[in-house]
Design an enzyme around this catalytic site. Structure first.
Site, PDB file in Angstrom:
ATOM      1  N   ARG A 232       0.861  -1.177   0.000  1.00  0.00           N
ATOM      2  CA  ARG A 232       0.000   0.000   0.000  1.00  0.00           C
ATOM      3  C   ARG A 232       0.900   1.231   0.000  1.00  0.00           C
ATOM      4  O   ARG A 232       1.962   1.224   0.636  1.00  0.00           O
ATOM      5  CB  ARG A 232      -0.873   0.050   1.270  1.00  0.00           C
ATOM      6  N   GLU A 261      -4.201   6.981  -4.699  1.00  0.00           N
ATOM      7  CA  GLU A 261      -4.502   6.432  -6.035  1.00  0.00           C
ATOM      8  C   GLU A 261      -5.832   6.958  -6.552  1.00  0.00           C
ATOM      9  O   GLU A 261      -6.760   7.126  -5.767  1.00  0.00           O
ATOM     10  CB  GLU A 261      -4.539   4.901  -5.943  1.00  0.00           C
ATOM     11  N   HIS A 279      -1.436  -0.116  -9.792  1.00  0.00           N
ATOM     12  CA  HIS A 279      -2.020  -1.031  -8.787  1.00  0.00           C
ATOM     13  C   HIS A 279      -2.663  -2.249  -9.476  1.00  0.00           C
ATOM     14  O   HIS A 279      -3.885  -2.419  -9.455  1.00  0.00           O
ATOM     15  CB  HIS A 279      -3.040  -0.315  -7.894  1.00  0.00           C
TER      16      HIS A 279
HETATM   17  C1  8YV Z   1      -6.988  -4.939  -5.641  1.00  0.00           C
HETATM   18  C2  8YV Z   1      -5.606  -5.236  -3.503  1.00  0.00           C
HETATM   19  O1  8YV Z   1      -6.396  -3.962  -6.415  1.00  0.00           O
HETATM   20  O2  8YV Z   1      -6.286  -7.309  -2.677  1.00  0.00           O
HETATM   21  C3  8YV Z   1      -5.909  -6.182  -2.418  1.00  0.00           C
HETATM   22  O3  8YV Z   1      -5.731  -5.807  -1.252  1.00  0.00           O
HETATM   23  O4  8YV Z   1      -5.053  -4.217  -3.311  1.00  0.00           O
HETATM   24  C4  8YV Z   1      -5.958  -5.598  -4.894  1.00  0.00           C
HETATM   25  O5  8YV Z   1      -6.081  -6.946  -5.086  1.00  0.00           O
HETATM   26  C5  8YV Z   1      -8.232  -4.359  -5.147  1.00  0.00           C
HETATM   27  O6  8YV Z   1      -8.729  -4.749  -3.941  1.00  0.00           O
HETATM   28  C6  8YV Z   1      -9.263  -4.611  -6.216  1.00  0.00           C
HETATM   29  O7  8YV Z   1     -10.168  -3.651  -6.233  1.00  0.00           O
END
Ligand code: 8YV
Length: 313
Positions: A232, A261, A279
């Protein structure tokens, strides 16, 4: 059959969203012209929220939904969900662990190699015809470099396994040592930064890890050091990182995640020593399909009064 409407906070992988909307009544908050009115309308009977790792849901929105019983997250990271509020109010939270581990770890290594070997720059060098006029400048190497991993959970372990195949020494930091892990554990991230040539952030986001990769860690990594972040944006002191990349006190970085983001600090956009991704760690069709399956199965389990498939402990 439960007919509780589902509040959808953000768009999902389209096939997942399509199936969700074909099986249950779904209200899209992200397209609503009047979010307040929609929350008021759903207050009486909305028991399920579906959201993404990036969008999450905060306490203020959940307080508007007093019947809420489940927050199903499309993503493994739940840092954007107020999990403390959920715990205090008996709201279950599910996420999508395991299914994305290998793809995210693959991207970490892809970013690491792309950064060290300047792969995007090499691609541009060929496309722009510069090879016809001479050779591309030589690059750094992964060989002989020590990799420090911040966060040795499922994804951190998968990154470490890949690094072993590349023959790099591995060290790691996490909140506590693990008796079954033989790679050296550093209780201090600055010490890990000093030891490592490459530092990969793979820890969860949230308050506990905000700024964990601090200015001091990045300075310890140093002018030849490489920082890779697939975790993150919040886990690194982003302004310090940008400054140190700009003045040469940090060598280079491969970044898939950012603090705000999709906004990326403008200075990064012109730096040659940085490789950027939007991302996409879990952003492959098979993995997004599997993540969607878990979201749908969790919602179905809840609707049918069965045990949730992947609840947070
Ligand atoms: C995704 C993520 O970009 O799983 C996570 O924590 O950061 C990613 O897999 C996101 O959640 C999809 O919207």
């Amino acid at each position: 059959m439960n007919t509780s409407p589902i509040l959808l906070m953000a768009p999902l992988y389209p096939p997942t969203q399509q199936e969700l909307e074909s099986r249950w009544t779904v209200r899209r908050l992200f397209e609503s012209a009047d979010a307040d009115a929609l929350l008021d309308e759903l207050a009486a009977d909305c028991r399920v929220v579906v959201t993404t790792g990036g969008r999450g849901i905060d306490a203020a929105a959940m307080a508007r939904l007093p019947k809420l019983e489940l927050v199903a997250c499309f993503g493994v990271g739940v840092d954007a969900i107020d999990v403390d509020y959920c715990k205090a109010h008996g709201i279950a939270v599910t996420n999508t662990p395991d299914v994305l581990t290998e793809d995210v770890a693959d991207l970490a290594l892809a970013l690491l190699l792309a950064t060290l070997r300047r792969i995007p720059a090499g691609d541009r060098f060929v496309r722009e015809g510069r090879w016809l006029k001479g050779s591309m400048p030589l690059t750094q190497s992964l060989q002989g470099r020590k990799v420090g991993i911040v966060g040795l959970g499922r994804i951190g372990m998968a990154i470490a396994r890949r690094c072993e195949a590349f023959g790099t020494p591995i060290g790691w930091h996490g909140p506590r040592a693990k008796p079954d892990v033989s790679w050296p554990w550093f209780d201090d991230v600055v010490a890990l930064g000093r030891w490592a040539d490459v530092l990969v952030a793979a820890c969860p986001g949230g308050a506990a890890t905000r700024g964990l990769v601090s200015r001091a860690v990045l300075e310890a990594l140093g002018p030849d050091g490489v920082f890779v972040n697939i975790a993150r944006g919040s886990v690194v002191d982003e302004p310090a990182m940008v400054e140190l990349l700009g003045n040469g006190k940090l060598g280079s970085a491969g970044l898939d995640v950012f603090d705000d983001e999709p906004n990326v600090p403008a200075a990064l956009l012109t730096m040659e020593n940085v490789v950027l991704q939007p991302h996409v760690g879990s952003g492959t069709h098979p993995t997004r399909t599997a993540m969607g399956r878990l979201v749908l199965d969790n919602v179905a389990a809840w609707m049918e009064g069965k045990p949730l498939v992947t609840p947070l402990p």
